[in-house]
Design a protein around this motif. Structure first.
Motif, PDB file in Angstrom:
ATOM      1  N   LYS A   1     106.302  81.252  40.055  1.00  0.00           N
ATOM      2  CA  LYS A   1     106.084  82.368  39.126  1.00  0.00           C
ATOM      3  C   LYS A   1     105.695  81.887  37.739  1.00  0.00           C
ATOM      4  CE  LYS A   1     108.363  86.552  37.361  1.00  0.00           C
ATOM      5  NZ  LYS A   1     109.604  87.367  37.393  1.00  0.00           N
ATOM      6  N   SER A   2     106.285  80.777  37.302  1.00  0.00           N
ATOM      7  CA  SER A   2     106.050  80.278  35.940  1.00  0.00           C
ATOM      8  C   SER A   2     104.863  79.337  35.858  1.00  0.00           C
ATOM      9  CB  SER A   2     107.302  79.557  35.421  1.00  0.00           C
ATOM     10  OG  SER A   2     108.441  80.367  35.546  1.00  0.00           O
ATOM     11  N   GLY A   3     104.312  78.923  37.008  1.00  0.00           N
ATOM     12  CA  GLY A   3     103.196  77.993  36.983  1.00  0.00           C
ATOM     13  C   GLY A   3     103.632  76.554  36.794  1.00  0.00           C
ATOM     14  N   GLY A   4     104.862  76.232  37.172  1.00  0.00           N
ATOM     15  CA  GLY A   4     105.346  74.855  37.052  1.00  0.00           C
ATOM     16  C   GLY A   4     106.684  74.790  36.349  1.00  0.00           C
ATOM     17  N   VAL A   5     107.370  73.674  36.559  1.00  0.00           N
ATOM     18  CA  VAL A   5     108.706  73.527  35.974  1.00  0.00           C
ATOM     19  C   VAL A   5     108.656  73.195  34.495  1.00  0.00           C
ATOM     20  CG1 VAL A   5     109.731  72.842  38.170  1.00  0.00           C
ATOM     21  CG2 VAL A   5     108.797  71.083  36.662  1.00  0.00           C
ATOM     22  N   THR A   6     107.503  72.785  33.985  1.00  0.00           N
ATOM     23  CA  THR A   6     107.391  72.444  32.568  1.00  0.00           C
ATOM     24  C   THR A   6     107.190  73.664  31.683  1.00  0.00           C
ATOM     25  OG1 THR A   6     105.009  72.062  32.853  1.00  0.00           O
ATOM     26  CG2 THR A   6     106.476  70.154  33.110  1.00  0.00           C
ATOM     27  N   ASN A   7     106.866  74.786  32.292  1.00  0.00           N
ATOM     28  CA  ASN A   7     106.671  76.017  31.529  1.00  0.00           C
ATOM     29  C   ASN A   7     108.015  76.489  30.967  1.00  0.00           C
ATOM     30  OD1 ASN A   7     106.280  78.815  30.776  1.00  0.00           O
ATOM     31  ND2 ASN A   7     104.402  78.774  32.014  1.00  0.00           N
ATOM     32  N   PRO A   8     108.089  76.853  29.688  1.00  0.00           N
ATOM     33  CA  PRO A   8     109.362  77.318  29.099  1.00  0.00           C
ATOM     34  C   PRO A   8     109.959  78.516  29.821  1.00  0.00           C
ATOM     35  CG  PRO A   8     107.740  76.868  27.381  1.00  0.00           C
ATOM     36  CD  PRO A   8     107.014  76.774  28.686  1.00  0.00           C
ATOM     37  N   ALA A   9     109.108  79.292  30.511  1.00  0.00           N
ATOM     38  CA  ALA A   9     109.608  80.482  31.218  1.00  0.00           C
ATOM     39  C   ALA A   9     110.309  80.117  32.526  1.00  0.00           C
ATOM     40  CB  ALA A   9     108.455  81.443  31.496  1.00  0.00           C
ATOM     41  N   PHE A  10     110.170  78.847  32.961  1.00  0.00           N
ATOM     42  CA  PHE A  10     110.747  78.439  34.254  1.00  0.00           C
ATOM     43  C   PHE A  10     112.261  78.643  34.273  1.00  0.00           C
ATOM     44  CE2 PHE A  10     112.986  75.008  36.493  1.00  0.00           C
ATOM     45  CZ  PHE A  10     112.643  75.323  37.807  1.00  0.00           C
ATOM     46  N   LEU A  11     112.925  78.147  33.260  1.00  0.00           N
ATOM     47  CA  LEU A  11     114.380  78.236  33.231  1.00  0.00           C
ATOM     48  C   LEU A  11     114.842  79.685  33.154  1.00  0.00           C
ATOM     49  CD1 LEU A  11     117.038  76.683  33.184  1.00  0.00           C
ATOM     50  CD2 LEU A  11     116.880  76.589  30.694  1.00  0.00           C
ATOM     51  N   ARG A  12     114.162  80.498  32.345  1.00  0.00           N
ATOM     52  CA  ARG A  12     114.530  81.908  32.223  1.00  0.00           C
ATOM     53  C   ARG A  12     114.349  82.630  33.553  1.00  0.00           C
ATOM     54  NH1 ARG A  12     111.371  83.015  28.440  1.00  0.00           N
ATOM     55  NH2 ARG A  12     109.698  84.082  29.555  1.00  0.00           N
ATOM     56  N   ASN A  13     113.266  82.361  34.247  1.00  0.00           N
ATOM     57  CA  ASN A  13     113.025  83.004  35.544  1.00  0.00           C
ATOM     58  C   ASN A  13     114.012  82.525  36.607  1.00  0.00           C
ATOM     59  OD1 ASN A  13     110.827  84.483  34.572  1.00  0.00           O
ATOM     60  ND2 ASN A  13     109.373  82.837  35.030  1.00  0.00           N
ATOM     61  N   MET A  14     114.443  81.277  36.497  1.00  0.00           N
ATOM     62  CA  MET A  14     115.364  80.730  37.490  1.00  0.00           C
ATOM     63  C   MET A  14     116.772  81.294  37.327  1.00  0.00           C
ATOM     64  SD  MET A  14     116.253  76.737  38.302  1.00  0.00           S
ATOM     65  CE  MET A  14     117.521  76.307  39.505  1.00  0.00           C
ATOM     66  N   ILE A  15     117.209  81.444  36.081  1.00  0.00           N
ATOM     67  CA  ILE A  15     118.573  81.907  35.823  1.00  0.00           C
ATOM     68  C   ILE A  15     118.831  83.274  36.448  1.00  0.00           C
ATOM     69  CG2 ILE A  15     120.116  82.731  33.995  1.00  0.00           C
ATOM     70  CD1 ILE A  15     119.151  80.418  32.277  1.00  0.00           C
ATOM     71  N   VAL A  16     117.860  84.166  36.375  1.00  0.00           N
ATOM     72  CA  VAL A  16     118.071  85.522  36.893  1.00  0.00           C
ATOM     73  C   VAL A  16     118.133  85.552  38.415  1.00  0.00           C
ATOM     74  CG1 VAL A  16     116.997  86.573  34.883  1.00  0.00           C
ATOM     75  CG2 VAL A  16     115.581  86.052  36.896  1.00  0.00           C
ATOM     76  N   LYS A  17     117.712  84.468  39.077  1.00  0.00           N
ATOM     77  CA  LYS A  17     117.732  84.407  40.531  1.00  0.00           C
ATOM     78  C   LYS A  17     118.966  83.702  41.086  1.00  0.00           C
ATOM     79  CE  LYS A  17     112.679  84.334  40.905  1.00  0.00           C
ATOM     80  NZ  LYS A  17     112.586  85.647  41.589  1.00  0.00           N
ATOM     81  N   VAL A  18     119.719  83.061  40.226  1.00  0.00           N
ATOM     82  CA  VAL A  18     120.873  82.271  40.663  1.00  0.00           C
ATOM     83  C   VAL A  18     122.048  83.190  40.994  1.00  0.00           C
ATOM     84  CG1 VAL A  18     122.605  80.586  39.933  1.00  0.00           C
ATOM     85  CG2 VAL A  18     120.196  80.216  39.387  1.00  0.00           C
ATOM     86  N   ASN A  19     122.750  82.883  42.081  1.00  0.00           N
ATOM     87  CA  ASN A  19     123.950  83.631  42.460  1.00  0.00           C
ATOM     88  C   ASN A  19     125.145  83.001  41.733  1.00  0.00           C
ATOM     89  OD1 ASN A  19     126.305  84.637  43.810  1.00  0.00           O
ATOM     90  ND2 ASN A  19     125.045  85.162  45.567  1.00  0.00           N
ATOM     91  N   PHE A  20     125.547  83.594  40.621  1.00  0.00           N
ATOM     92  CA  PHE A  20     126.624  83.023  39.806  1.00  0.00           C
ATOM     93  C   PHE A  20     127.983  83.173  40.472  1.00  0.00           C
ATOM     94  CE2 PHE A  20     123.254  83.776  36.718  1.00  0.00           C
ATOM     95  CZ  PHE A  20     123.263  82.579  36.010  1.00  0.00           C
ATOM     96  N   VAL A  21     128.147  84.212  41.271  1.00  0.00           N
ATOM     97  CA  VAL A  21     129.403  84.368  42.002  1.00  0.00           C
ATOM     98  C   VAL A  21     129.574  83.221  42.997  1.00  0.00           C
ATOM     99  CG1 VAL A  21     130.724  85.849  43.544  1.00  0.00           C
ATOM    100  CG2 VAL A  21     129.351  86.863  41.727  1.00  0.00           C
ATOM    101  N   GLY A  22     128.481  82.847  43.665  1.00  0.00           N
ATOM    102  CA  GLY A  22     128.529  81.728  44.606  1.00  0.00           C
ATOM    103  C   GLY A  22     128.851  80.420  43.916  1.00  0.00           C
ATOM    104  N   ILE A  23     128.243  80.198  42.742  1.00  0.00           N
ATOM    105  CA  ILE A  23     128.531  78.976  41.984  1.00  0.00           C
ATOM    106  C   ILE A  23     129.997  78.953  41.564  1.00  0.00           C
ATOM    107  CG2 ILE A  23     128.064  77.760  39.826  1.00  0.00           C
ATOM    108  CD1 ILE A  23     125.175  78.639  40.061  1.00  0.00           C
ATOM    109  N   GLY A  24     130.492  80.113  41.119  1.00  0.00           N
ATOM    110  CA  GLY A  24     131.900  80.184  40.710  1.00  0.00           C
ATOM    111  C   GLY A  24     132.836  79.911  41.875  1.00  0.00           C
ATOM    112  N   ARG A  25     132.511  80.466  43.057  1.00  0.00           N
ATOM    113  CA  ARG A  25     133.368  80.236  44.235  1.00  0.00           C
ATOM    114  C   ARG A  25     133.328  78.778  44.663  1.00  0.00           C
ATOM    115  NH1 ARG A  25     136.818  79.266  46.633  1.00  0.00           N
ATOM    116  NH2 ARG A  25     137.770  80.168  48.512  1.00  0.00           N
TER     117      ARG A  25
END
Length: 542
Positions: A390-414
């Protein structure tokens, strides 16, 4: 001394020598006393052994629970459950969205406010009328200090009594008893603002009235404010709303002295960041020039919507939890039924449920660690791949922002909780093992104590010829009792001996490796230095 038989004679060198012989009755009485002492000692030792055996049994059970007994089948099921839960998370759980959270939160709070107002006597069914009704029926004194606390846009955040949390309730009561409002100024510093004359009529005249105004009025006024003010609603706006529990807590701690960093205007940077998050400028949608197109507020309604989205993230986590614990229970139940040879429902009482229930043991915790770790790895990999595309590569500043919204934080917490529990059990297992060594040492020492008491008891059954043996055995028993008290020193010595033995074995292995390397080099040494090897061997033989 009259009962004693005296013998007296004169030695060759002129000295008088006198002997006193103890009569048989006194000897018998002395042995009876010793026997009673020995019997008491044996009883005490037996009680101590019983207590130690019970304690050792408890430690063994605890050690068993803290030991991972998972095998290959358990690990395969754990990984499979993690993969299945990860797939469910990818296919059925939506990305986090502040916009969607705000929309969902708005809808829920509007319905909630209307229902509360209707229960308090409101006859309509629209939001504006419900808020207007609650504002008029349950006013609070702190609302009269709006201008002193940042005006209509910021006073809900800066005035602590406008926080819908236990801290907000505390400051609401404090306002009733001190006639002051507590919060922060524009720079983020804690301030206390006295109420003016117009606000004092909302201060209770006695203790019951102060509590009523500080609790009842405060609660219903908070209900009206979470949906925005009636003025904003009349204009078709969502209104300021209230900060949620998370933002309220951040605002409260931002006024503490530990947050000292200031910006160019002398404002606390952390406090300014919280204000931007609340009023919508921090997460706002901007155009190519950085100008705000639409503000995205992070208030109570948004936090409520995010909580709803996180509850959706919890679905695959719960599925994984049920699969792992369910498999553990069924497999252990079948094994226990076979081991106990149970053929009917009435015989189920023979089951040791501690070995069956999928709770509070390291085996199921290890399985959950593996399964949640697998699910989290799949989730993060999917989030990274989609975000990179979606961001056109991992070097794009938008990469991290787009990734965070897709992460399952409940799973990470568990996963973090499972890892923490596994590590904690490992540390506790070491403590139990050390305690078990100490108890075993105590049992050995106490058993030796019992042996010597028994020897002393046997010696008492014979003539006075064995009286000294009884005393010696009693002394040995006392010695072993003292040794038992110092079992820690013995345990430490045992560990030292074990470490020395391990180091010695390691040294022997390393020496063997060195000799093997030297043996391989011998032909080359002989080739370069003819006769040197033979000379060295002759020297060693000497």
């Amino acid at each position: 001394m009259d009962e004693l038989v005296g013998l007296k004679f004169e030695s060759e060198d002129g000295f008088d020598v006198q002997f006193q012989v103890i009569p048989f009755e006194e000897k018998t009485e002395s042995l009876d006393v010793k026997r009673r002492i020995i019997e008491q000692g044996l009883k005490s030792v037996d009680n101590e052994l019983d207590d130690l055996e019970d304690y050792l049994s408890q430690l063994n059970n605890e050690l068993d629970k803290l030991t991972n007994h998972a095998d290959g089948i358990d690990y395969i099921v754990a990984v499979g459950s993690g993969i299945l839960s990860g797939i469910i998370d990818i296919l059925f759980v939506d990305d986090l969205s502040i916009k969607k959270a705000n929309e969902w939160g708005n809808k829920k709070t509007e319905n909630f406010v209307v229902k509360i107002a209707q229960k308090q006597g409101y006859q309509g069914d629209d939001l504006y009328g419900a808020v207007k009704f609650l504002e008029g029926k349950y006013p609070i004194a702190a609302d009269k200090a709006t201008n002193d606390m940042g005006g209509g846009l910021q006073h809900h955040l800066r005035d602590y009594s406008h926080h819908p949390t236990p801290v907000g309730l505390l400051f609401s009561l404090l306002t009733q008893f001190t006639e002051k409002v507590y919060g922060t100024d524009v720079a983020g510093r804690f301030v206390i603002v006295p109420l003016d004359e117009s606000a004092l009529k909302l201060i209770g005249k006695d203790f019951p009235e102060k509590v009523t105004f500080g609790v009842i009025n405060w609660f219903f006024y908070m209900v009206s404010d979470i949906a925005g003010s009636s003025t904003a609603i009349a204009q078709g706006k969502t209104g300021t709303g209230l900060p949620g529990p998370i933002l309220s807590l951040l605002k409260e701690i931002s006024s503490l002295p530990i947050f000292k960093k200031l910006d160019s205007r002398g404002y606390k940077e952390f406090s300014v960041w919280i204000s931007k998050l609340f009023n919508g400028t921090l997460l706002a949608e901007r155009d190519a020039n950085g100008k705000i197109v639409k503000s995205v507020k992070f208030d109570f309604r948004t936090e409520l919507g995010i909580a709803h989205q996180l509850s959706q993230q919890a679905i695959p986590v719960i599925i994984n939890e049920c699969l792992v614990r369910g498999f553990y229970f069924i497999r252990r139940l079948i094994t226990e039924i076979k081991d106990k040879d149970i053929s009917g429902i009435k015989e189920l009482k023979k089951l040791d449920w501690r070995k069956v229930l999928p709770f509070k043991n390291r085996t199921v915790i290890r399985m959950l660690t593996i399964s949640t770790g697998t699910m989290t790895a799949i989730d993060l990999a999917d989030a990274a791949i989609e975000s990179a595309v979606k961001s056109g590569g991992v070097t794009n500043p938008a990469f991290l922002r787009n990734m965070i919204v897709k992460v399952n934080f409940v799973g990470i917490g568990r996963f973090a909780i499972a890892v923490g529990a596994d590590v904690s059990m490992g540390l506790k297992r070491r403590e139990v093992e050390r305690e078990r060594k100490k108890v075993i040492t105590q049992i050995i020492c106490t058993s030796n104590t019992k042996i010597y008491y028994l020897n002393a008891d046997i010696a008492c059954d014979y003539s006075q010829l064995y009286a000294n043996e009884a005393e010696m055995a009693k002394a040995e028993a006392d010695l072993w009792k003292e040794i038992g008290k110092n079992d820690q020193a013995i345990a430490e010595l045992y560990e030292q001996v074990y470490r020395v033995g391990a180091f010695y074995a390691y040294s022997i292995r390393e020496m063997d490796k060195s000799f093997d390397r030297i043996e391989k080099l011998l032909p080359r040494i002989e080739e370069s230095n003819p006769g040197l090897v033979d000379a060295m061997l002759r020297r060693i033989k000497r």
